[in-house]
Design a protein around this motif. Structure first.
Motif, PDB file in Angstrom:
ATOM      1  N   LYS A 115      -7.507  -0.092  10.362  1.00  0.00           N
ATOM      2  CA  LYS A 115      -8.409   0.978   9.931  1.00  0.00           C
ATOM      3  C   LYS A 115      -7.671   2.312   9.884  1.00  0.00           C
ATOM      4  CE  LYS A 115     -12.809   3.127  11.202  1.00  0.00           C
ATOM      5  NZ  LYS A 115     -13.933   3.089  12.141  1.00  0.00           N
ATOM      6  N   GLU A 116      -6.918   2.616  10.924  1.00  0.00           N
ATOM      7  CA  GLU A 116      -6.155   3.863  10.961  1.00  0.00           C
ATOM      8  C   GLU A 116      -5.114   3.919   9.846  1.00  0.00           C
ATOM      9  OE1 GLU A 116      -4.643   4.117  14.960  1.00  0.00           O
ATOM     10  OE2 GLU A 116      -6.644   4.467  15.795  1.00  0.00           O
ATOM     11  N   PHE A 117      -4.454   2.786   9.592  1.00  0.00           N
ATOM     12  CA  PHE A 117      -3.464   2.724   8.513  1.00  0.00           C
ATOM     13  C   PHE A 117      -4.124   3.002   7.163  1.00  0.00           C
ATOM     14  CE2 PHE A 117      -1.586   0.160   5.098  1.00  0.00           C
ATOM     15  CZ  PHE A 117      -0.331   0.747   5.015  1.00  0.00           C
TER      16      PHE A 117
ATOM     17  N   GLU B 201     -10.722  -9.208   9.385  1.00  0.00           N
ATOM     18  CA  GLU B 201     -11.155  -8.419  10.540  1.00  0.00           C
ATOM     19  C   GLU B 201     -10.499  -7.048  10.468  1.00  0.00           C
ATOM     20  OE1 GLU B 201     -10.978  -8.570  15.379  1.00  0.00           O
ATOM     21  OE2 GLU B 201     -10.937 -10.444  14.267  1.00  0.00           O
ATOM     22  N   LEU B 202     -11.300  -6.020  10.600  1.00  0.00           N
ATOM     23  CA  LEU B 202     -10.805  -4.650  10.513  1.00  0.00           C
ATOM     24  C   LEU B 202     -10.454  -4.159  11.921  1.00  0.00           C
ATOM     25  CD1 LEU B 202     -10.199  -2.310   8.602  1.00  0.00           C
ATOM     26  CD2 LEU B 202     -12.526  -1.496   9.009  1.00  0.00           C
TER      27      LEU B 202
ATOM     28  N   ALA C  20      -5.290   6.602   6.853  1.00  0.00           N
ATOM     29  CA  ALA C  20      -4.138   7.496   6.692  1.00  0.00           C
ATOM     30  C   ALA C  20      -3.617   7.468   5.253  1.00  0.00           C
ATOM     31  CB  ALA C  20      -3.025   7.114   7.662  1.00  0.00           C
ATOM     32  N   LYS C  21      -3.786   6.332   4.594  1.00  0.00           N
ATOM     33  CA  LYS C  21      -3.370   6.182   3.196  1.00  0.00           C
ATOM     34  C   LYS C  21      -4.507   6.518   2.230  1.00  0.00           C
ATOM     35  CE  LYS C  21       0.729   4.914   4.278  1.00  0.00           C
ATOM     36  NZ  LYS C  21       1.796   5.884   4.130  1.00  0.00           N
ATOM     37  N   GLU C  22      -5.582   7.072   2.773  1.00  0.00           N
ATOM     38  CA  GLU C  22      -6.753   7.494   1.992  1.00  0.00           C
ATOM     39  C   GLU C  22      -7.414   6.340   1.254  1.00  0.00           C
ATOM     40  OE1 GLU C  22      -5.365  10.776  -0.366  1.00  0.00           O
ATOM     41  OE2 GLU C  22      -5.348  12.113   1.366  1.00  0.00           O
ATOM     42  N   ILE C  23      -7.494   5.196   1.928  1.00  0.00           N
ATOM     43  CA  ILE C  23      -8.218   4.039   1.414  1.00  0.00           C
ATOM     44  C   ILE C  23      -9.443   3.866   2.290  1.00  0.00           C
ATOM     45  CG2 ILE C  23      -8.158   1.546   1.020  1.00  0.00           C
ATOM     46  CD1 ILE C  23      -5.120   1.903   0.535  1.00  0.00           C
ATOM     47  N   PHE C  24     -10.600   4.151   1.705  1.00  0.00           N
ATOM     48  CA  PHE C  24     -11.842   4.167   2.465  1.00  0.00           C
ATOM     49  C   PHE C  24     -12.821   3.078   2.043  1.00  0.00           C
ATOM     50  CE2 PHE C  24     -10.364   8.645   2.204  1.00  0.00           C
ATOM     51  CZ  PHE C  24      -9.992   8.790   3.538  1.00  0.00           C
TER      52      PHE C  24
ATOM     53  N   ILE D 274       0.844  -1.201   0.000  1.00  0.00           N
ATOM     54  CA  ILE D 274       0.000   0.000   0.000  1.00  0.00           C
ATOM     55  C   ILE D 274       0.879   1.251   0.000  1.00  0.00           C
ATOM     56  CG2 ILE D 274      -1.676   1.337   1.350  1.00  0.00           C
ATOM     57  CD1 ILE D 274      -2.935  -1.071  -0.094  1.00  0.00           C
ATOM     58  N   CYS D 275       1.912   1.268   0.821  1.00  0.00           N
ATOM     59  CA  CYS D 275       2.821   2.420   0.864  1.00  0.00           C
ATOM     60  C   CYS D 275       3.505   2.630  -0.486  1.00  0.00           C
ATOM     61  CB  CYS D 275       3.863   2.242   1.965  1.00  0.00           C
ATOM     62  SG  CYS D 275       3.178   2.349   3.631  1.00  0.00           S
TER      63      CYS D 275
END
Length: 133
Positions: free
Chosen positions: A87-89, A81-82, A92-96, A63-64
């Protein structure tokens, strides 16, 4: 535009490919590094990937690396499992666009493809935890 499927589910991969062959150049991959290879020279791409994807680089590293490329990405993530940390990662990477759980309805994945600005969480215990814009 390319659509990269790294979900290791032939049934879902075939259905997505059959639904979108006219709109996207579909690539099915097994390893995280293949996703990087398939999109690195593109201007825009859709990536549908399980967080448990195999490969020499971890899901988080992949992802990075994707985010460092100068391309417009539409990333959809499927997780068992989220966790709060994941979720924060992702956020932060703008994956919603995230689907949670081992089993999910194909309609939810199609919804994420058709509505790239939406958020969907598919919980194991709830049918649809939430949809937001």
């Amino acid at each position: 535009m390319r659509m990269i499927l790294g979900i290791s589910n032939k049934n879902i991969e075939n259905k997505i490919a059959n639904n979108y062959y006219y709109k996207y150049e579909i690539h099915i991959v097994k390893y995280s590094e293949q996703i990087i290879e398939k999109v690195q020279f593109e201007k825009e791409a859709v990536i549908i990937v399980k967080s448990e994807i195999k490969g020499k680089i971890s899901f988080e590293e992949m992802i990075c690396m994707l985010k460092k490329l100068n391309i417009k990405l539409h990333v959809k993530v499927i997780v068992k499992e989220l966790s709060q940390k994941l979720k924060e990662f992702l956020f932060a990477k703008e994956i919603f666009s995230v689907i949670e759980g081992n089993k999910f309805e194909l309609d939810n994945l199609i919804y994420l493809i058709e509505n790239p600005q939406k958020i969907i969480y598919k919980n194991k215990s709830e049918r649809n935890k939430g949809v937001a814009t």
